[in-house]
Design a protein around this motif. Structure first.
Motif, PDB file in Angstrom:
ATOM      1  N   ALA A 164      32.293  31.707  36.443  1.00 18.45           N
ATOM      2  CA  ALA A 164      33.651  31.177  36.595  1.00 18.45           C
ATOM      3  C   ALA A 164      33.637  29.925  37.456  1.00 18.45           C
ATOM      4  O   ALA A 164      34.407  28.998  37.234  1.00 18.45           O
ATOM      5  N   GLU A 165      32.722  29.918  38.417  1.00 17.97           N
ATOM      6  CA  GLU A 165      32.648  28.795  39.332  1.00 17.97           C
ATOM      7  C   GLU A 165      32.199  27.520  38.630  1.00 17.97           C
ATOM      8  O   GLU A 165      32.595  26.426  38.987  1.00 17.97           O
ATOM      9  N   ILE A 166      31.354  27.669  37.618  1.00 15.89           N
ATOM     10  CA  ILE A 166      30.778  26.488  36.962  1.00 15.89           C
ATOM     11  C   ILE A 166      31.586  26.063  35.737  1.00 15.89           C
ATOM     12  O   ILE A 166      31.488  24.922  35.289  1.00 15.89           O
ATOM     13  N   CYS A 167      32.390  26.950  35.182  1.00 17.59           N
ATOM     14  CA  CYS A 167      33.068  26.688  33.909  1.00 17.59           C
ATOM     15  C   CYS A 167      33.935  25.426  33.973  1.00 17.59           C
ATOM     16  O   CYS A 167      34.833  25.333  34.801  1.00 17.59           O
ATOM     17  N   PRO A 168      33.682  24.447  33.097  1.00 16.04           N
ATOM     18  CA  PRO A 168      34.423  23.184  33.158  1.00 16.04           C
ATOM     19  C   PRO A 168      35.898  23.334  32.780  1.00 16.04           C
ATOM     20  O   PRO A 168      36.701  22.475  33.133  1.00 16.04           O
ATOM     21  N   VAL A 169      36.238  24.405  32.058  1.00 15.18           N
ATOM     22  CA  VAL A 169      37.651  24.592  31.723  1.00 15.18           C
ATOM     23  C   VAL A 169      38.242  25.783  32.477  1.00 15.18           C
ATOM     24  O   VAL A 169      39.281  26.328  32.125  1.00 15.18           O
ATOM     25  N   LYS A 170      37.526  26.162  33.544  1.00 14.73           N
ATOM     26  CA  LYS A 170      38.022  27.142  34.510  1.00 14.73           C
ATOM     27  C   LYS A 170      38.418  28.489  33.911  1.00 14.73           C
ATOM     28  O   LYS A 170      39.457  29.054  34.287  1.00 14.73           O
ATOM     29  N   ILE A 171      37.620  28.987  32.990  1.00 11.74           N
ATOM     30  CA  ILE A 171      37.865  30.341  32.504  1.00 11.74           C
ATOM     31  C   ILE A 171      37.332  31.309  33.569  1.00 11.74           C
ATOM     32  O   ILE A 171      36.180  31.199  33.962  1.00 11.74           O
ATOM     33  N   PRO A 172      38.161  32.218  34.044  1.00 15.49           N
ATOM     34  CA  PRO A 172      37.662  33.184  35.034  1.00 15.49           C
ATOM     35  C   PRO A 172      36.806  34.246  34.333  1.00 15.49           C
ATOM     36  O   PRO A 172      37.219  35.392  34.170  1.00 15.49           O
ATOM     37  N   LEU A 173      35.615  33.845  33.930  1.00 15.53           N
ATOM     38  CA  LEU A 173      34.802  34.692  33.045  1.00 15.53           C
ATOM     39  C   LEU A 173      34.538  36.073  33.627  1.00 15.53           C
ATOM     40  O   LEU A 173      34.627  37.086  32.925  1.00 15.53           O
ATOM     41  N   HIS A 174      34.199  36.140  34.916  1.00 16.04           N
ATOM     42  CA  HIS A 174      33.850  37.458  35.476  1.00 16.04           C
ATOM     43  C   HIS A 174      35.061  38.377  35.542  1.00 16.04           C
ATOM     44  O   HIS A 174      34.931  39.584  35.440  1.00 16.04           O
ATOM     45  N   GLU A 175      36.246  37.774  35.677  1.00 12.17           N
ATOM     46  CA  GLU A 175      37.439  38.622  35.664  1.00 12.17           C
ATOM     47  C   GLU A 175      37.673  39.198  34.269  1.00 12.17           C
ATOM     48  O   GLU A 175      38.080  40.346  34.117  1.00 12.17           O
ATOM     49  N   HIS A 176      37.400  38.376  33.264  1.00 12.11           N
ATOM     50  CA  HIS A 176      37.540  38.879  31.899  1.00 12.11           C
ATOM     51  C   HIS A 176      36.490  39.951  31.602  1.00 12.11           C
ATOM     52  O   HIS A 176      36.762  40.908  30.880  1.00 12.11           O
ATOM     53  N   LEU A 177      35.286  39.771  32.152  1.00 13.04           N
ATOM     54  CA  LEU A 177      34.249  40.793  31.945  1.00 13.04           C
ATOM     55  C   LEU A 177      34.725  42.137  32.500  1.00 13.04           C
ATOM     56  O   LEU A 177      34.584  43.179  31.864  1.00 13.04           O
ATOM     57  N   LEU A 178      35.319  42.076  33.695  1.00 11.09           N
ATOM     58  CA  LEU A 178      35.818  43.312  34.305  1.00 11.09           C
ATOM     59  C   LEU A 178      36.964  43.894  33.473  1.00 11.09           C
ATOM     60  O   LEU A 178      37.048  45.106  33.262  1.00 11.09           O
ATOM     61  N   ARG A 179      37.817  43.012  32.983  1.00 16.74           N
ATOM     62  CA  ARG A 179      38.957  43.458  32.167  1.00 16.74           C
ATOM     63  C   ARG A 179      38.452  44.153  30.899  1.00 16.74           C
ATOM     64  O   ARG A 179      38.980  45.188  30.496  1.00 16.74           O
ATOM     65  N   LEU A 180      37.423  43.605  30.289  1.00 18.41           N
ATOM     66  CA  LEU A 180      36.889  44.232  29.076  1.00 18.41           C
ATOM     67  C   LEU A 180      36.172  45.549  29.402  1.00 18.41           C
ATOM     68  O   LEU A 180      36.125  46.456  28.578  1.00 18.41           O
ATOM     69  N   ARG A 181      35.594  45.645  30.612  1.00 13.64           N
ATOM     70  CA  ARG A 181      35.035  46.933  31.020  1.00 13.64           C
ATOM     71  C   ARG A 181      36.132  47.994  31.012  1.00 13.64           C
ATOM     72  O   ARG A 181      35.928  49.101  30.525  1.00 13.64           O
TER      73      ARG A 181
END
Lengths: 463, 240
Positions: free
Chosen positions: A367-384
């Protein structure tokens, strides 16, 4: 060990291959180092990210409108625009086109969308063998593999491995003197590939590309490249077809001013790509296949929709400690790393894809590196949580956490369980039942006394 | 200040010294420290595994209990438990509680709330700092612990390569994907060893469990110590 899950099995295989581990780490390190350099040159980097995120949000919220606009403007320029509901429909559209044109010589530019629809396999079933013109894609095609990275398909391969592959496949003639130095060898290999490819680039019947962006206001297909192969793929054949996910649409040409610098700097650490093609109509026959394949379903959910903002730069792969350790093939589909662990369950949705959100430490580097600021790790948790709710994690786990909640719900129960665990710790260790932990690490020993059992000045009782 | 010490279950059971040390540092700075009774687990393992309701149930129970005497602040020697309650819980399942504004990780409480950098500790040795992911990216803690360490007498802080790369623990990940987890731990242990430090420190006990586990398996002499244990050592104590 019992039967390990598919990801774990593939990860184990990757970890057992020291050449692969070294290649992936070295390549991702290099990309990250270049990226750091060129990002530091842009004091407005955070501002750019913010604007790109807002732009993507805006577009995805009105995607139907922008898609219509794109299709109208592309058609006005003579482009034939097709909609494909799923992978099979898209692959059929392209292979049908190839058959109709009697295309024996097909050039392909690097494209994740055509990987997603397994176009090469579909073409092969009709007797066509397209030529992958991107060096990395060419390598994985020769090796009979699939790409292991979004922007660097052959990143898992060392120069030495590619040398051997080229010798075996006749790209380099047996007995040719080759440099020992890795860099010189890599240069020499890309020259050899270029020589082999070049002659075949000059005459072709059909060109197949993906798209980095589709510009709504002009009906333009935008393609970013470094090798010049896309120029050939889109100019020598009389017929060119671009396959693109519907998420690739951007409203205006001017938006490239934000997205292109973010894309190239994040992906390869380049200030700009060697070439950007803006294809608005064309001299010959032009087609665009707009691929849905699960994207409309993602759009319908405001949270899933956020993930479609991805511009496929691959930076989240490079920085992900898990990807860096196991490489792309461990993920089991063409989109690996943190973004792949979201796209695979949401787009493809096989049972095994739902394991991928768990193949992460949720460290948040993505999420920190994503150029379009997708909170990827939050989505990973959400999909869990979605996987858990759907019962995909097994009844044992569900009961386990319910039991844990019961125990931790009252101090006396929790303390009793902890004392029991402490009593059992030694025997369990001796019997090797904690192997999941102890195979590679020493086990922590439970404290005697635990904090709550301490007395005196610094225990819980002191005030 | 009236401070309630939140002792996460893994600190209680695996690294009690960190809780004792945190209490000692805070008391030495002149604050009243209480340890509310009845603490168990904040539910983070359930949150991490996707069982949000089980988490919410435990989280609310714990927050109520910590807030019973309405302390001025609640402090925990763990970044991940604080981040679970203060950042992830509110964001993902709308967890809210009046206490959340007064809940702090130990080092951020010292540097941001108390404005302290020198706690009067002495710890002779070379230390390298590992940024735990939840403290770093969840709570934005990066410079604070380093400032605290630099102010410790006798201590030399050396940076390892990529101190902010994950150690590979990752909660349930550590046992669900043990090979990958161990590979990440190996890389972290190599970075620690290459730094030349005699100690590796962090504000996250679970990272320390992972890093220590790999270091010990490799036969390394490097010791893993919690930040609070370093800050509690010196004239006034035995280091926890």
């Amino acid at each position: 060990m019992g039967r390990a899950s598919p990801f774990r099995r593939r990860a184990r295989r990757a970890l057992g291959n020291p050449v692969l581990a070294r290649n992936v780490l070295r390549a991702t390190d290099t990309s990250l180092a270049h990226r750091r350099e060129v990002v530091a040159e842009r004091p407005d980097w955070e501002d750019l990210r913010e604007r790109a995120a807002a732009l993507r949000r805006h577009t995805l919220a009105r995607l139907d409108r922008y898609l219509r606009e794109f299709a109208e403007n592309a058609r006005a320029r003579g482009v034939q625009v097709h909609a494909a509901r799923d992978a099979r429909a898209a692959a059929r559209l392209v292979s049908e086109l190839a058959r109709r044109k009697g295309a024996t010589r097909i050039l392909k530019a690097k494209s994740m969308a055509t990987e997603e629809i397994e176009l090469n396999a579909a073409l092969a079933r009709r007797g066509f063998r397209p030529l992958e013109t991107d060096l990395g894609e060419y390598i994985v095609q020769l090796a009979g593999e699939r790409p292991s990275h979004l922007t660097a398909p052959a990143l898992h391969r060392s120069a030495e491995e590619i040398r051997d592959l080229f010798l075996r496949e006749g790209v380099i003639r047996e007995g040719t003197a080759l440099p020992r130095d890795r860099r010189a060898l890599a240069r020499r290999l890309s020259l050899s590939a270029r020589e082999t490819l070049r002659s075949r680039l000059l005459e072709a019947d059909l060109g197949v590309t993906g798209a980095n962006f589709l510009v709504a206001e002009t009906g333009t297909v935008v393609l970013v490249e470094n090798e010049g192969n896309i120029r050939f793929t889109t100019t020598t054949p009389p017929v060119v077809v671009a396959v693109a996910g519907i998420d690739k649409v951007i409203p205006r040409l001017a938006d490239l001013g934000i997205l292109l610098p973010l894309l190239t700097r994040s992906a390869t650490g380049q200030r700009a790509a060697a070439g950007v093609s803006l294809l608005s109509g064309g001299p010959g026959e032009r087609h665009v296949v707009l691929l849905d394949n699960g994207r409309t379903r993602m759009l319908a959910d405001p949270e899933d929709r956020e993930i479609l903002a991805c511009i496929r730069c691959g930076a989240c792969l490079n920085t992900c400690p898990v990807y860096r350790s196991v490489g792309g093939h461990a993920y089991g589909w063409i989109y690996p790393g943190p973004i792949g662990a979201l796209l695979a369950p949401l787009l493809r949705g096989r049972g095994e894809d739902w394991e991928l959100p768990f193949a992460s430490t949720l460290c948040g580097a993505c999420a920190e590196i994503c150029p379009v600021k997708i909170p990827l790790h939050e989505h990973l948790l959400r999909l869990r949580a979605r996987a858990a709710r759907a019962g995909r994690r097994g009844i044992g786990e569900r009961i386990g956490f319910r039991a844990f909640r019961f125990l931790a719900g009252r101090e006396d129960r929790f303390r009793l369980a902890a004392r029991l665990a402490r009593r059992m710790e030694g025997p369990l260790l001796r019997l090797g039942l904690l192997a999941a932990w102890t195979a590679a690490r020493e086990a922590p020993r439970m404290a005697r006394p635990a904090f709550h059992e301490m007395r005196g000045d610094h225990g819980p009782a002191a005030s | 200040m009236r401070i309630a010490l939140f002792v996460p279950c893994h600190v209680d059971l695996l690294r009690p010294g960190a809780a004792r040390a945190a209490a000692r540092v805070l008391r030495r700075l002149g604050h009243e420290v209480r340890v509310p009774e009845g603490q168990t687990c904040c539910g983070q393992p359930a949150l991490n595994a996707g069982y949000f309701r089980d988490f919410a149930c435990l989280a609310r129970r714990l927050l109520d209990l910590l807030d019973r005497d309405e302390p001025d602040a609640v402090v925990a020697p763990s970044g991940s438990c604080v981040a679970a309650l203060r950042v992830t819980g509110p964001r993902h399942l709308g967890l809210s509680h009046p206490l959340l504004d007064r809940l702090y990780e130990f080092s951020e409480f010292l540097t941001r709330v108390l404005g302290v950098t020198d706690v009067g500790a002495r710890f002779p040795g070379t230390v390298t700092w590992h940024d735990g992911c939840h403290a770093l990216r969840g709570l934005r803690i990066r410079e604070g612990p380093r400032r605290l360490l630099r102010a410790v007498r006798g201590l030399t802080l050396v940076e390892m390569e990529e101190p902010d790369e994950c150690c590979g623990f990752g909660g349930t990940f550590a046992v669900k994907m043990p090979e990958v987890s161990a590979a990440l731990g190996e890389r972290k242990a190599r970075a620690v060893a290459a730094s030349g430090a005699a100690y590796v420190s962090a504000t996250e006990p679970s990272c320390l469990v992972q890093i220590e586990g790999v270091l010990r398996r490799r036969g390394s002499a490097v010791r893993a110590v919690h930040l609070a244990e370093i800050l509690a050592s010196g004239e006034g104590g035995d280091g926890g």
